[in-house]
Design a protein around this motif. Structure first.
Motif, mmCIF file in Angstrom:
data_model
loop_
_atom_site.group_PDB
_atom_site.id
_atom_site.type_symbol
_atom_site.label_atom_id
_atom_site.label_comp_id
_atom_site.label_asym_id
_atom_site.label_seq_id
_atom_site.Cartn_x
_atom_site.Cartn_y
_atom_site.Cartn_z
ATOM 1 N N TRP A 201 48.781 15.959 25.239
ATOM 2 C CA TRP A 201 49.271 15.585 23.915
ATOM 3 C C TRP A 201 48.316 14.599 23.254
ATOM 4 O O TRP A 201 47.767 13.720 23.888
ATOM 5 N N GLU A 202 48.164 14.746 21.975
ATOM 6 C CA GLU A 202 47.498 13.746 21.155
ATOM 7 C C GLU A 202 48.585 12.938 20.457
ATOM 8 O O GLU A 202 49.489 13.511 19.830
ATOM 9 N N ILE A 203 48.521 11.628 20.574
ATOM 10 C CA ILE A 203 49.532 10.740 19.995
ATOM 11 C C ILE A 203 48.868 9.883 18.933
ATOM 12 O O ILE A 203 47.830 9.260 19.184
ATOM 13 N N PHE A 204 49.432 9.845 17.750
ATOM 14 C CA PHE A 204 48.857 9.007 16.700
ATOM 15 C C PHE A 204 49.963 8.356 15.879
ATOM 16 O O PHE A 204 51.084 8.879 15.805
ATOM 17 N N PRO A 205 49.675 7.215 15.274
ATOM 18 C CA PRO A 205 50.714 6.441 14.569
ATOM 19 C C PRO A 205 51.116 7.090 13.254
ATOM 20 O O PRO A 205 50.397 7.939 12.714
ATOM 21 N N PRO A 206 52.279 6.692 12.734
ATOM 22 C CA PRO A 206 52.724 7.219 11.442
ATOM 23 C C PRO A 206 51.752 6.867 10.326
ATOM 24 O O PRO A 206 51.011 5.891 10.408
ATOM 25 N N GLY A 207 51.774 7.684 9.290
ATOM 26 C CA GLY A 207 50.983 7.440 8.085
ATOM 27 C C GLY A 207 51.671 8.155 6.947
ATOM 28 O O GLY A 207 52.869 8.444 7.016
ATOM 29 N N SER A 208 50.925 8.490 5.900
ATOM 30 C CA SER A 208 51.528 9.267 4.819
ATOM 31 C C SER A 208 51.803 10.679 5.336
ATOM 32 O O SER A 208 51.144 11.160 6.266
ATOM 33 N N ASN A 209 52.771 11.330 4.732
ATOM 34 C CA ASN A 209 53.119 12.672 5.176
ATOM 35 C C ASN A 209 51.936 13.628 5.089
ATOM 36 O O ASN A 209 51.706 14.443 5.985
ATOM 37 N N ASP A 210 51.175 13.536 4.008
ATOM 38 C CA ASP A 210 50.011 14.413 3.841
ATOM 39 C C ASP A 210 48.985 14.174 4.945
ATOM 40 O O ASP A 210 48.387 15.125 5.466
ATOM 41 N N GLU A 211 48.784 12.910 5.292
ATOM 42 C CA GLU A 211 47.829 12.577 6.353
ATOM 43 C C GLU A 211 48.293 13.130 7.697
ATOM 44 O O GLU A 211 47.498 13.688 8.472
#
Length: 329
Positions: A201-211
């Motif tokens: 899995w790749e895990i990344f933090p929240p951002g804008s929905n488009d991002e």
């Protein structure tokens, strides 16, 4: 479903002894479920045409077996469910649509939610195993056909948890479509085989929905419909404020999800795309599972929400309840 007629025994009742013996004699843990057959030109054009056997040596075909080849071919595409009447009942949340004032056309509808005790159900996701057909040696003459290798395009490890059940599934899928079964050692190294089975899995933090949508779809072949569905899921997940988004890699390339707590994770297989899972296991344990083990066993540890009317509202209700339990609201 009405299965097509085949001039061979369609299914196996158990793993043949010769297969068990061959597996025991392997020098590595990795192996492939496959067989070798001599096919005539009539076979290629007729009873094996559903696998599109190639006519050239260097052009193997790879196809998803049709549903109507048999029960395992159907399960391979649609998945299946087992009611566990041998286990204690558990409480589950159900939801359904009801007309307002008895007239849905005039006044619309609303959702009802109800908890009741039910038998646990095992839902097995579809495998989407393909069968690879490779021409090893052309038949003499101009008629066509030859010697073919037919194999399930997913290696197995005999050290893998639950491999016996998966072996039985693969053998039946091969039997339904190819008339015979067999196994042979995988050409890849054990490390390469393990990498195709292990969760990544790749895990990344929240951002804008488009991002988030861009990151979930980057480097993937996505049509407009799938990209639109990913955008819808990201919007839904974001409303409940996850602490991370998840993107499957490798064998998990079709999975996306979001993590709200170490024991509250949601995900969906975008290739399958007909249900969302809310998983209550510890994420550190979940992240070590193989693709086949991601959803295995009874639903005491997860909720499965098929995409029927009102599933988004049911998802919101379940998530608010679970977040409240964890002090997240």
């Amino acid at each position: 479903m009405q299965f097509r007629d085949v001039p061979w025994k369609r299914n196996l009742r158990k793993v043949p002894e010769e297969i068990i013996s061959k597996i025991q004699q392997l020098t590595t843990d990795a192996f492939i479920v496959g067989t070798v057959k001599t096919l005539s030109a009539a076979d290629v054009a007729g009873r094996f045409s559903h696998l599109a056997p190639p006519s050239e040596l260097d052009e193997p075909s790879e196809l998803l077996p049709p549903r109507d080849m048999g029960m395992y071919s159907t399960r391979n595409v649609d998945g299946w469910e087992v009611k566990r009447t041998d286990l204690p009942k558990i409480k589950k949340t159900f939801y359904w649509e009801t007309p307002n004032f008895g007239d849905a056309a005039t006044y619309g509808t609303h959702l009802h939610f109800h908890e009741r005790e039910v038998y646990r159900r095992e839902f097995h996701e579809p495998r989407f195993y393909t069968i690879s057909t490779k021409l090893l040696k052309m038949a003499t003459g101009a008629g066509g056909g030859g010697i073919y290798q037919l194999a399930i395009n997913q290696p197995l490890l005999r050290t893998q948890n639950g491999y016996e059940e998966e072996l039985f599934f693969m053998l039946n899928l091969l039997q339904e479509n190819c008339e015979s079964v067999g196994i042979y050692s995988a050409d890849a190294s054990p490390e390469e085989i393990i990498s195709t089975l292990s969760l990544d899995w790749e895990i990344f933090p929240p951002g804008s929905n488009d991002e988030i949508v861009r990151r979930l779809t980057a480097g993937r072949k996505q049509d407009a419909r799938k990209t639109g569905v990913v955008a819808e899921r990201v919007k839904l997940f974001s409303l409940l404020k996850p602490n991370a988004f998840l993107r499957g890699n490798g064998a998990f390339g079709s999975y996306i999800g979001a993590r709200y707590a170490d024991d509250l994770v949601v995900f969906e297989n975008m290739e399958y795309g007909n249900a969302l899972y809310v998983l209550y296991d510890n994420w550190q344990e979940v992240s070590k599972r193989s693709r086949l083990d991601l959803i295995r066993g009874t639903d005491a540890e997860y909720d499965r929400l098929p995409h029927t009317y009102g599933w988004e509202q049911a998802f919101g209700k379940i998530m608010r309840r679970e977040k409240k339990k964890r002090g997240l609201v």
